[in-house]
Design a protein around this motif. Structure first.
Motif, mmCIF file in Angstrom:
data_model
loop_
_atom_site.group_PDB
_atom_site.id
_atom_site.type_symbol
_atom_site.label_atom_id
_atom_site.label_comp_id
_atom_site.label_asym_id
_atom_site.label_seq_id
_atom_site.Cartn_x
_atom_site.Cartn_y
_atom_site.Cartn_z
ATOM 1 N N ASP A 140 -9.165 10.592 11.480
ATOM 2 C CA ASP A 140 -8.109 11.024 12.401
ATOM 3 C C ASP A 140 -7.437 9.859 13.120
ATOM 4 O O ASP A 140 -6.758 10.061 14.123
ATOM 5 C CB ASP A 140 -8.679 12.002 13.430
ATOM 6 N N ILE A 141 -7.604 8.647 12.606
ATOM 7 C CA ILE A 141 -6.922 7.501 13.203
ATOM 8 C C ILE A 141 -6.068 6.802 12.147
ATOM 9 O O ILE A 141 -6.288 6.972 10.949
ATOM 10 C CB ILE A 141 -7.899 6.486 13.835
ATOM 11 N N GLU A 142 -5.101 6.025 12.619
ATOM 12 C CA GLU A 142 -4.259 5.275 11.695
ATOM 13 C C GLU A 142 -4.310 3.790 12.008
ATOM 14 O O GLU A 142 -4.556 3.375 13.146
ATOM 15 C CB GLU A 142 -2.822 5.792 11.705
ATOM 16 N N ILE A 143 -4.057 2.997 10.967
ATOM 17 C CA ILE A 143 -4.085 1.544 11.065
ATOM 18 C C ILE A 143 -2.807 1.006 10.435
ATOM 19 O O ILE A 143 -2.440 1.406 9.320
ATOM 20 C CB ILE A 143 -5.298 0.959 10.322
ATOM 21 N N HIS A 144 -2.153 0.097 11.125
ATOM 22 C CA HIS A 144 -0.937 -0.518 10.612
ATOM 23 C C HIS A 144 -1.282 -1.883 9.994
ATOM 24 O O HIS A 144 -1.588 -2.828 10.714
ATOM 25 C CB HIS A 144 0.087 -0.677 11.731
ATOM 26 N N PHE A 145 -1.238 -1.946 8.666
ATOM 27 C CA PHE A 145 -1.587 -3.162 7.935
ATOM 28 C C PHE A 145 -0.350 -4.069 7.853
ATOM 29 O O PHE A 145 0.215 -4.286 6.783
ATOM 30 C CB PHE A 145 -2.114 -2.807 6.548
ATOM 31 N N LEU A 146 -0.005 -4.623 8.983
ATOM 32 C CA LEU A 146 1.264 -5.322 9.157
ATOM 33 C C LEU A 146 1.446 -6.497 8.206
ATOM 34 O O LEU A 146 2.557 -6.776 7.756
ATOM 35 C CB LEU A 146 1.373 -5.802 10.605
ATOM 36 N N HIS A 147 0.368 -7.197 7.877
ATOM 37 C CA HIS A 147 0.488 -8.429 7.081
ATOM 38 C C HIS A 147 0.056 -8.240 5.624
ATOM 39 O O HIS A 147 -0.343 -9.197 4.967
ATOM 40 C CB HIS A 147 -0.310 -9.547 7.740
ATOM 41 N N TYR A 148 0.164 -7.004 5.141
ATOM 42 C CA TYR A 148 -0.150 -6.715 3.747
ATOM 43 C C TYR A 148 1.100 -6.132 3.072
ATOM 44 O O TYR A 148 1.885 -5.425 3.700
ATOM 45 C CB TYR A 148 -1.321 -5.737 3.639
ATOM 46 N N HIS A 149 1.242 -6.406 1.794
ATOM 47 C CA HIS A 149 2.446 -5.999 1.074
ATOM 48 C C HIS A 149 2.253 -4.731 0.244
ATOM 49 O O HIS A 149 3.228 -4.064 -0.100
ATOM 50 C CB HIS A 149 2.919 -7.128 0.166
ATOM 51 N N THR A 150 0.984 -4.418 -0.081
ATOM 52 C CA THR A 150 0.731 -3.230 -0.891
ATOM 53 C C THR A 150 -0.495 -2.493 -0.358
ATOM 54 O O THR A 150 -1.352 -3.078 0.312
ATOM 55 C CB THR A 150 0.465 -3.588 -2.367
ATOM 56 N N GLU A 151 -0.569 -1.220 -0.693
ATOM 57 C CA GLU A 151 -1.737 -0.426 -0.325
ATOM 58 C C GLU A 151 -2.983 -0.935 -1.038
ATOM 59 O O GLU A 151 -4.077 -0.943 -0.460
ATOM 60 C CB GLU A 151 -1.490 1.043 -0.665
ATOM 61 N N GLU A 152 -2.814 -1.360 -2.266
ATOM 62 C CA GLU A 152 -3.955 -1.857 -3.052
ATOM 63 C C GLU A 152 -4.557 -3.105 -2.398
ATOM 64 O O GLU A 152 -5.785 -3.241 -2.314
ATOM 65 C CB GLU A 152 -3.513 -2.175 -4.475
ATOM 66 N N GLU A 153 -3.707 -3.997 -1.955
ATOM 67 C CA GLU A 153 -4.181 -5.209 -1.298
ATOM 68 C C GLU A 153 -4.910 -4.864 -0.005
ATOM 69 O O GLU A 153 -5.999 -5.386 0.271
ATOM 70 C CB GLU A 153 -3.006 -6.137 -1.001
ATOM 71 N N ALA A 154 -4.320 -3.988 0.796
ATOM 72 C CA ALA A 154 -4.929 -3.604 2.067
ATOM 73 C C ALA A 154 -6.292 -2.948 1.852
ATOM 74 O O ALA A 154 -7.260 -3.251 2.558
ATOM 75 C CB ALA A 154 -3.999 -2.656 2.824
ATOM 76 N N LEU A 155 -6.385 -2.061 0.876
ATOM 77 C CA LEU A 155 -7.629 -1.362 0.602
ATOM 78 C C LEU A 155 -8.710 -2.319 0.125
ATOM 79 O O LEU A 155 -9.865 -2.251 0.569
ATOM 80 C CB LEU A 155 -7.400 -0.272 -0.447
ATOM 81 N N ALA A 156 -8.361 -3.237 -0.779
ATOM 82 C CA ALA A 156 -9.342 -4.190 -1.307
ATOM 83 C C ALA A 156 -9.890 -5.092 -0.202
ATOM 84 O O ALA A 156 -11.104 -5.316 -0.115
ATOM 85 C CB ALA A 156 -8.704 -5.028 -2.416
ATOM 86 N N ARG A 191 2.951 7.544 4.651
ATOM 87 C CA ARG A 191 4.260 6.904 4.822
ATOM 88 C C ARG A 191 4.659 6.769 6.287
ATOM 89 O O ARG A 191 5.281 5.789 6.673
ATOM 90 C CB ARG A 191 5.335 7.708 4.077
ATOM 91 N N ASP A 192 4.329 7.754 7.097
ATOM 92 C CA ASP A 192 4.819 7.791 8.472
ATOM 93 C C ASP A 192 3.687 7.621 9.468
ATOM 94 O O ASP A 192 2.517 7.901 9.180
ATOM 95 C CB ASP A 192 5.546 9.109 8.744
ATOM 96 N N SER A 193 4.066 7.196 10.678
ATOM 97 C CA SER A 193 3.126 7.044 11.774
ATOM 98 C C SER A 193 3.119 8.299 12.637
ATOM 99 O O SER A 193 4.114 9.024 12.712
ATOM 100 C CB SER A 193 3.514 5.833 12.627
ATOM 101 N N ILE A 194 2.016 8.542 13.305
ATOM 102 C CA ILE A 194 1.964 9.644 14.264
ATOM 103 C C ILE A 194 2.619 9.245 15.585
ATOM 104 O O ILE A 194 2.828 10.088 16.459
ATOM 105 C CB ILE A 194 0.510 10.104 14.529
ATOM 106 N N TYR A 195 2.937 7.959 15.716
ATOM 107 C CA TYR A 195 3.539 7.444 16.944
ATOM 108 C C TYR A 195 5.029 7.160 16.726
ATOM 109 O O TYR A 195 5.410 6.563 15.718
ATOM 110 C CB TYR A 195 2.842 6.156 17.373
ATOM 111 N N GLU A 196 5.842 7.563 17.675
ATOM 112 C CA GLU A 196 7.272 7.281 17.594
ATOM 113 C C GLU A 196 7.524 5.781 17.520
ATOM 114 O O GLU A 196 8.368 5.315 16.736
ATOM 115 C CB GLU A 196 7.995 7.876 18.807
#
Length: 221
Positions: free
Chosen positions: A115-131, A90-95
């Motif tokens: 140990d890294i995070e990705i911001h899927f800015l143009h996706y509406h759901t986790e399922e879509e981003a993962l697929a 839910r949250d980012s490690i960056y302010e």
């Protein structure tokens, strides 16, 4: 500077709907010889190149962005991270990341890849981003990689130096400031009065003016 930015937006809107934009894409598609490459980028810039060339996406870095510390980890050990299972949080490690999440009008997933995070800015759901991620990871051509970066999203001069030192043959880094000591850096002079470059995915002409991406893909840099 505000007047200059306003004039630039008018110019790029004209280009996008004009004959010039169509001619550029026609030229690029005729000139490209390298037809099976993967561009890895820290934001949507890779998407804009595939779109210009009318090609299928052979990279997972589409519709998303990394903060630079995470991006450098990602490209420093690309095979490892592309084999790492993607999860979400839910949250980012960056302010700055949390501020953007709170201000964004629509929900978008934040991915966790080891140990890294990705911001899927143009996706509406986790399922879509993962697929989409899994589908495009499977298309990556490790034998024909092109790595791109830019001086946004918490990037520092030290990050630019680290990028330049990475052992990739074909890499480019777009900057609002000149770094003549770094071979991989392309100075986008249009942004010389700004701390970082602007949105070269949406407004593409400053990048096109100073960097021949088709020549880069055909010959490397």
């Amino acid at each position: 500077m505000m007047i200059r930015q306003f004039l630039y937006k008018l110019q790029t809107r004209f280009y996008k709907s004009s004959v010039s934009e169509k001619l550029y894409r026609m030229y690029a598609r005729l000139k490209i010889r390298n037809k099976n490459f993967t561009i890895i980028s820290n934001n949507c810039w890779a998407w804009s190149i595939y779109e210009d060339l009318g090609m299928a996406y052979t990279t997972p870095t589409i519709g998303l962005y990394f903060f630079m510390p995470c991006y450098l980890k990602f490209i420093s050990n690309l095979p490892h991270y592309l084999q790492t299972p993607l999860s979400f949080k839910r949250d980012s490690i960056y302010e700055e990341g949390n501020m953007r999440l709170s201000k964004n009008k629509q929900f978008y997933p934040v991915g966790q890849l080891g140990d890294i995070e990705i911001h899927f800015l143009h996706y509406h759901t986790e399922e879509e981003a993962l697929a989409k991620w899994k589908k495009r990871v499977a298309r990556v051509n490790f034998d024909n990689l092109f790595i791109a970066g830019s001086d946004i999203d918490l990037c520092t001069p030290q990050h630019i130096q680290s990028f330049n030192n990475l052992p990739y043959k074909n890499k480019v880094f777009f900057s609002a400031k000149p770094y003549p000591e770094f071979k991989s850096v392309v100075w986008l002079k249009y942004y010389r009065e700004q701390p970082t470059i602007g949105d070269i995915t949406k407004y593409r002409w400053p990048c096109r003016k100073y960097f021949d991406v088709v020549n880069w893909l055909n010959k490397g840099k």
